[in-house]
Scaffold this motif. Structure first.
Motif, PDB file in Angstrom:
ATOM      1  N   PHE A 107     -78.229 -66.240  -1.737  1.00 45.53           N
ATOM      2  CA  PHE A 107     -77.811 -66.619  -2.943  1.00 45.53           C
ATOM      3  C   PHE A 107     -78.684 -66.406  -4.185  1.00 45.53           C
ATOM      4  CE2 PHE A 107     -77.120 -70.217  -5.947  1.00 45.53           C
ATOM      5  CZ  PHE A 107     -75.665 -70.175  -6.191  1.00 45.53           C
ATOM      6  N   ALA A 108     -80.103 -66.688  -3.801  1.00 47.82           N
ATOM      7  CA  ALA A 108     -80.925 -66.583  -5.088  1.00 47.82           C
ATOM      8  C   ALA A 108     -81.183 -65.101  -5.371  1.00 47.82           C
ATOM      9  CB  ALA A 108     -82.295 -67.076  -4.743  1.00 47.82           C
TER      10      ALA A 108
ATOM     11  N   THR B 187     -58.075 -70.920  -8.227  1.00 46.03           N
ATOM     12  CA  THR B 187     -58.665 -72.324  -7.689  1.00 46.03           C
ATOM     13  C   THR B 187     -57.989 -72.401  -6.078  1.00 46.03           C
ATOM     14  OG1 THR B 187     -58.491 -73.286  -9.537  1.00 46.03           O
ATOM     15  CG2 THR B 187     -58.145 -74.721  -7.781  1.00 46.03           C
ATOM     16  N   GLY B 188     -56.868 -71.796  -5.959  1.00 41.68           N
ATOM     17  CA  GLY B 188     -56.370 -71.731  -4.478  1.00 41.68           C
ATOM     18  C   GLY B 188     -57.226 -70.973  -3.696  1.00 41.68           C
ATOM     19  N   ALA B 189     -57.562 -69.818  -4.216  1.00 40.76           N
ATOM     20  CA  ALA B 189     -58.360 -68.938  -3.315  1.00 40.76           C
ATOM     21  C   ALA B 189     -59.653 -69.563  -2.882  1.00 40.76           C
ATOM     22  CB  ALA B 189     -58.480 -67.512  -4.016  1.00 40.76           C
ATOM     23  N   PHE B 190     -60.243 -70.357  -3.616  1.00 43.16           N
ATOM     24  CA  PHE B 190     -61.654 -70.770  -3.659  1.00 43.16           C
ATOM     25  C   PHE B 190     -61.390 -72.020  -2.603  1.00 43.16           C
ATOM     26  CE2 PHE B 190     -63.317 -68.870  -7.542  1.00 43.16           C
ATOM     27  CZ  PHE B 190     -64.557 -68.601  -7.007  1.00 43.16           C
ATOM     28  N   ILE B 191     -60.557 -72.868  -2.564  1.00 41.08           N
ATOM     29  CA  ILE B 191     -60.302 -73.989  -1.981  1.00 41.08           C
ATOM     30  C   ILE B 191     -60.193 -73.398  -0.513  1.00 41.08           C
ATOM     31  CG2 ILE B 191     -58.929 -76.104  -1.556  1.00 41.08           C
ATOM     32  CD1 ILE B 191     -58.665 -76.410  -4.393  1.00 41.08           C
ATOM     33  N   LEU B 192     -59.188 -72.562  -0.360  1.00 37.22           N
ATOM     34  CA  LEU B 192     -58.680 -72.268   0.884  1.00 37.22           C
ATOM     35  C   LEU B 192     -59.638 -71.572   1.460  1.00 37.22           C
ATOM     36  CD1 LEU B 192     -56.391 -71.683   2.991  1.00 37.22           C
ATOM     37  CD2 LEU B 192     -55.780 -69.683   1.853  1.00 37.22           C
ATOM     38  N   GLY B 193     -60.432 -70.587   0.894  1.00 37.97           N
ATOM     39  CA  GLY B 193     -61.365 -69.811   1.486  1.00 37.97           C
ATOM     40  C   GLY B 193     -62.709 -70.635   2.164  1.00 37.97           C
ATOM     41  N   THR B 194     -62.904 -71.829   1.176  1.00 32.33           N
ATOM     42  CA  THR B 194     -63.977 -72.548   1.594  1.00 32.33           C
ATOM     43  C   THR B 194     -63.795 -73.447   2.860  1.00 32.33           C
ATOM     44  OG1 THR B 194     -64.682 -72.761  -0.828  1.00 32.33           O
ATOM     45  CG2 THR B 194     -65.546 -74.469   0.770  1.00 32.33           C
ATOM     46  N   ALA B 195     -62.584 -74.137   2.920  1.00 35.43           N
ATOM     47  CA  ALA B 195     -62.062 -74.680   3.986  1.00 35.43           C
ATOM     48  C   ALA B 195     -61.979 -73.994   5.282  1.00 35.43           C
ATOM     49  CB  ALA B 195     -60.674 -75.447   3.437  1.00 35.43           C
TER      50      ALA B 195
ATOM     51  N   GLY C 154     -64.810 -66.977   5.396  1.00 40.24           N
ATOM     52  CA  GLY C 154     -64.427 -67.823   4.126  1.00 40.24           C
ATOM     53  C   GLY C 154     -64.490 -67.047   2.734  1.00 40.24           C
ATOM     54  N   LEU C 155     -65.735 -66.214   2.733  1.00 37.99           N
ATOM     55  CA  LEU C 155     -66.013 -65.619   1.342  1.00 37.99           C
ATOM     56  C   LEU C 155     -65.036 -64.349   1.442  1.00 37.99           C
ATOM     57  CD1 LEU C 155     -70.020 -65.330   1.380  1.00 37.99           C
ATOM     58  CD2 LEU C 155     -68.582 -66.629  -0.339  1.00 37.99           C
TER      59      LEU C 155
ATOM     60  N   PRO D  58     -68.523 -69.422  -7.270  1.00 39.85           N
ATOM     61  CA  PRO D  58     -69.239 -68.815  -5.974  1.00 39.85           C
ATOM     62  C   PRO D  58     -70.694 -69.842  -5.849  1.00 39.85           C
ATOM     63  CG  PRO D  58     -68.827 -67.220  -7.606  1.00 39.85           C
ATOM     64  CD  PRO D  58     -68.425 -68.418  -8.222  1.00 39.85           C
ATOM     65  N   TRP D  59     -71.262 -70.438  -6.879  1.00 37.77           N
ATOM     66  CA  TRP D  59     -72.348 -71.316  -6.728  1.00 37.77           C
ATOM     67  C   TRP D  59     -71.709 -72.562  -6.047  1.00 37.77           C
ATOM     68  CZ3 TRP D  59     -73.077 -75.808 -10.377  1.00 37.77           C
ATOM     69  CH2 TRP D  59     -74.250 -76.376 -10.044  1.00 37.77           C
ATOM     70  N   LEU D  60     -70.721 -73.254  -6.356  1.00 34.51           N
ATOM     71  CA  LEU D  60     -70.227 -74.380  -5.679  1.00 34.51           C
ATOM     72  C   LEU D  60     -69.771 -74.242  -4.517  1.00 34.51           C
ATOM     73  CD1 LEU D  60     -69.659 -77.350  -6.709  1.00 34.51           C
ATOM     74  CD2 LEU D  60     -67.375 -76.760  -7.645  1.00 34.51           C
ATOM     75  N   LEU D  61     -68.973 -72.807  -4.265  1.00 34.71           N
ATOM     76  CA  LEU D  61     -68.788 -72.814  -2.904  1.00 34.71           C
ATOM     77  C   LEU D  61     -69.896 -72.798  -1.925  1.00 34.71           C
ATOM     78  CD1 LEU D  61     -66.958 -71.169  -0.518  1.00 34.71           C
ATOM     79  CD2 LEU D  61     -67.625 -69.305  -1.662  1.00 34.71           C
ATOM     80  N   THR D  62     -70.838 -72.201  -2.268  1.00 36.49           N
ATOM     81  CA  THR D  62     -72.275 -71.975  -1.686  1.00 36.49           C
ATOM     82  C   THR D  62     -72.583 -73.241  -1.262  1.00 36.49           C
ATOM     83  OG1 THR D  62     -72.725 -69.901  -2.410  1.00 36.49           O
ATOM     84  CG2 THR D  62     -74.476 -70.878  -1.364  1.00 36.49           C
ATOM     85  N   ILE D  63     -72.993 -73.950  -2.082  1.00 37.30           N
ATOM     86  CA  ILE D  63     -73.491 -75.485  -1.881  1.00 37.30           C
ATOM     87  C   ILE D  63     -72.768 -76.435  -1.084  1.00 37.30           C
ATOM     88  CG2 ILE D  63     -74.209 -77.744  -2.842  1.00 37.30           C
ATOM     89  CD1 ILE D  63     -75.294 -76.090  -5.117  1.00 37.30           C
ATOM     90  N   LEU D  64     -71.480 -76.375  -1.378  1.00 37.36           N
ATOM     91  CA  LEU D  64     -70.669 -77.241  -0.541  1.00 37.36           C
ATOM     92  C   LEU D  64     -70.578 -76.884   1.042  1.00 37.36           C
ATOM     93  CD1 LEU D  64     -67.756 -78.074  -3.189  1.00 37.36           C
ATOM     94  CD2 LEU D  64     -69.758 -79.612  -2.406  1.00 37.36           C
ATOM     95  N   SER D  65     -70.046 -75.514   1.159  1.00 37.28           N
ATOM     96  CA  SER D  65     -69.917 -74.997   2.345  1.00 37.28           C
ATOM     97  C   SER D  65     -71.294 -75.053   3.083  1.00 37.28           C
ATOM     98  CB  SER D  65     -69.476 -73.657   2.414  1.00 37.28           C
ATOM     99  OG  SER D  65     -68.399 -73.286   1.546  1.00 37.28           O
ATOM    100  N   LEU D  66     -72.461 -74.831   2.684  1.00 43.54           N
ATOM    101  CA  LEU D  66     -73.778 -74.954   3.323  1.00 43.54           C
ATOM    102  C   LEU D  66     -73.964 -76.226   3.708  1.00 43.54           C
ATOM    103  CD1 LEU D  66     -76.341 -73.596   4.147  1.00 43.54           C
ATOM    104  CD2 LEU D  66     -77.269 -74.141   1.748  1.00 43.54           C
ATOM    105  N   GLY D  67     -73.624 -77.315   2.900  1.00 45.00           N
ATOM    106  CA  GLY D  67     -73.802 -78.722   3.061  1.00 45.00           C
ATOM    107  C   GLY D  67     -72.740 -78.978   4.293  1.00 45.00           C
ATOM    108  N   SER D  68     -71.486 -78.716   4.295  1.00 44.69           N
ATOM    109  CA  SER D  68     -70.687 -79.102   5.365  1.00 44.69           C
ATOM    110  C   SER D  68     -70.878 -78.321   6.476  1.00 44.69           C
ATOM    111  CB  SER D  68     -69.261 -79.049   4.997  1.00 44.69           C
ATOM    112  OG  SER D  68     -69.041 -77.451   4.609  1.00 44.69           O
ATOM    113  N   VAL D  69     -71.231 -77.266   6.540  1.00 42.54           N
ATOM    114  CA  VAL D  69     -71.386 -76.643   7.786  1.00 42.54           C
ATOM    115  C   VAL D  69     -72.640 -77.214   8.656  1.00 42.54           C
ATOM    116  CG1 VAL D  69     -72.037 -74.270   8.750  1.00 42.54           C
ATOM    117  CG2 VAL D  69     -70.443 -74.484   7.151  1.00 42.54           C
ATOM    118  N   VAL D  70     -73.945 -77.337   7.795  1.00 42.23           N
ATOM    119  CA  VAL D  70     -75.059 -77.855   8.441  1.00 42.23           C
ATOM    120  C   VAL D  70     -74.752 -79.215   9.063  1.00 42.23           C
ATOM    121  CG1 VAL D  70     -77.382 -78.532   7.955  1.00 42.23           C
ATOM    122  CG2 VAL D  70     -76.511 -76.372   7.049  1.00 42.23           C
ATOM    123  N   LEU D  71     -74.231 -80.049   8.105  1.00 42.32           N
ATOM    124  CA  LEU D  71     -73.727 -81.441   8.586  1.00 42.32           C
ATOM    125  C   LEU D  71     -72.751 -81.428   9.989  1.00 42.32           C
ATOM    126  CD1 LEU D  71     -73.937 -84.407   7.879  1.00 42.32           C
ATOM    127  CD2 LEU D  71     -71.900 -84.156   6.596  1.00 42.32           C
ATOM    128  N   LEU D  72     -71.663 -80.600  10.011  1.00 40.62           N
ATOM    129  CA  LEU D  72     -70.907 -80.958  11.116  1.00 40.62           C
ATOM    130  C   LEU D  72     -71.353 -80.049  12.228  1.00 40.62           C
ATOM    131  CD1 LEU D  72     -67.547 -80.239   8.954  1.00 40.62           C
ATOM    132  CD2 LEU D  72     -68.293 -82.347   9.952  1.00 40.62           C
TER     133      LEU D  72
END
Length: 459
Positions: free
Chosen positions: A69-70, A163-171, A196-197, A34-48
């Motif tokens: 998240f907090a 793992t598959g659920a996390f990767i697919l949902g995040t993407a 995604g969540l 959940p934590w990794l998903l949030t940081i990576l998704s947040l960063g990628s969405v803001v960047l793109l």
């Protein structure tokens, strides 16, 4: 509750490098998904999305995710730890029929307790459109659900599915958020992120129900153990507050910002700390993949042999084997994380340039990196100590982290920008030293603790 760790460890026994890499990668997603998903998704969405929507929309989206998240972690922590202990006891007793009902009951309790706070904050306190407020509230409860579900993921063995659920949902979530940002701004990004969540959450819930194919009965029975485990619940609350308290204090710094919608934050501090946290993921993964499973076997043998009334010489032999295993595991964890931190600290300018991050954050980032290193060290020791069910000492250590983080961060905030980040770093160092001394004292006297201090017949 280390069940998935044993399943993952089989990958490392294939005697090839790929198996170890796969095991560590799966461990990372299972343990901090959940934590990794949030940081990576947040960063990628803001960047793109930075070129297709306004800065205000990006700011609101980022702040909604950070706030959700907090505060979802802080308020979910007590129920999470209560259910962790309750499920662990049921697994030990080989009586897991209540698992589906307990999961549903936990979700209901979390929703009911936090609903008033979420409604007040998003519909009355901050200034958001109705659609955005609804999407933000849904996002809050999806993240809350992910926290509670992580309790059950640690007991599963189907790591590939997880793992598959996390990767697919995040993407998919990131892609949909970016696609909707052009037309619908902050609301579209939140809706995409929520998709995604949901794509992660619901398949994983289905997997838990498949793993425990029982009817939903007695969903709130776990609440009967509150009186028995209230120290664990208080400790979880204190520890999660301690993790976030330095950010909240820094939100009152002179450089902090208040958005047009009413969110308060300090973007430079928050971004630097979140980036620093990413580099402790390998150590967390290794802990789940190797350290915890190895330790669990040693401590289980220690207590099972005591129950079998073996000789004291055998008990001492098992005790020594446990200490040697912990020393070797701790040494490996220290080498791994210190190597990562030193390397990243040296390469920080190049990393910031590559990611186009404001160089004003580099000092905070380096201190956060070092602080996070000591953080993962004392967190690992807290988990080890928790295996021996010494609740009050663990609670005192969690309280130490909270008090030192408050005190040091407040002082550093008053001293000015040059000292930002020292509060968290010093709090982690002090807490690690005290935790290490506590662990050394307790583990060295483990037979005495078991036979005398923790023996109810003697006391």
């Amino acid at each position: 509750m280390a069940g998935i760790g044993f399943a993952l460890r089989k990958l490392g026994q294939r005697d090839d490098l790929l198996g170890v890499v796969q095991g560590v990668a799966h461990s990372a997603l299972v343990s901090v998904g959940p934590w990794l998903l949030t940081i990576l998704s947040l960063g990628s969405v803001v960047l793109l999305s930075s070129h297709v929507t306004t800065s205000d929309d990006l700011s609101n989206f980022r702040l909604v995710i950070i706030y959700n998240f907090a505060f979802s972690l802080v308020f979910s922590g007590p129920i999470m730890i209560l259910q962790t202990r309750y499920l662990s006891d049921r697994i030990y007793e080989q009586s897991v029929e209540e698992t589906p009902g307990m999961m549903v009951g936990g979700l209901v309790v979390l929703y009911l307790v936090q609903l008033p706070l979420v409604v007040w904050f998003y519909f009355l306190y901050v200034d958001l459109s109705s659609a955005t407020a609804v999407a933000a509230a849904i996002n809050y409860f999806l993240i809350t659900s992910m926290w509670l579900l992580s309790v059950y993921l640690s007991a599963l063995t189907s790591y590939v599915f997880v793992t598959g659920a996390f990767i697919l949902g995040t993407a998919i979530g990131s892609a949909v958020a970016v696609a909707l940002a052009t037309t619908y701004g902050e609301t579209g990004m939140l809706v995409g992120f929520n998709c995604g969540l949901a794509l992660i959450l619901f398949p994983l819930i289905a997997r838990v129900l498949a793993e425990y194919p029982y009817p939903i009965v007695r969903p709130f029975r776990f609440l009967r153990t509150i009186r028995q485990y209230w120290i664990l619940m208080l400790g979880a609350l204190i520890y999660n507050v301690a993790i976030w308290i330095d950010k909240w204090i820094m939100w009152a710094a002179t450089e902090a910002e208040t958005s047009l919608s009413g969110f308060v934050s300090y973007p430079d501090y928050d971004a630097a700390m979140f980036l620093a946290y990413l580099f402790i993921v390998p150590s967390i993964a290794v802990f789940v993949f190797s350290v915890e499973t190895s330790f669990y076997e040693k401590q289980l043998r220690f207590f099972q042999d005591i129950q079998k009334h073996v000789t004291f010489a055998r008990i001492k032999q098992n005790h020594q084997a446990l200490l040697e295993d912990l020393w070797a595991s701790g040494r490996n964890l220290l080498i791994l994380q210190s190597s990562i931190c030193v390397t990243i600290a040296i390469l920080a300018p190049h990393l910031f340039e590559l990611l186009t991050i404001n160089f004003a954050q580099i000092g905070i980032f380096r201190l956060g990196l070092l602080g996070a290193m000591f953080h993962i060290f004392f967190q690992s020791l807290l988990i080890i100590l928790s295996y021996f069910d010494i609740r009050t000492p663990v609670l005192m250590l969690q309280l130490t982290f909270l008090v030192t983080n408050v005190a040091f961060t407040y002082v550093s905030a008053q001293m000015g920008f040059m000292y930002y980040g020292y509060g968290y770093f010093l709090a982690c160092v002090v807490t690690f030293v005290i935790t290490a001394l506590t662990a050394a004292y307790y583990l060295k006297q483990l037979p005495y603790q078991v036979f005398i201090r923790n023996n109810t017949s003697v006391s």
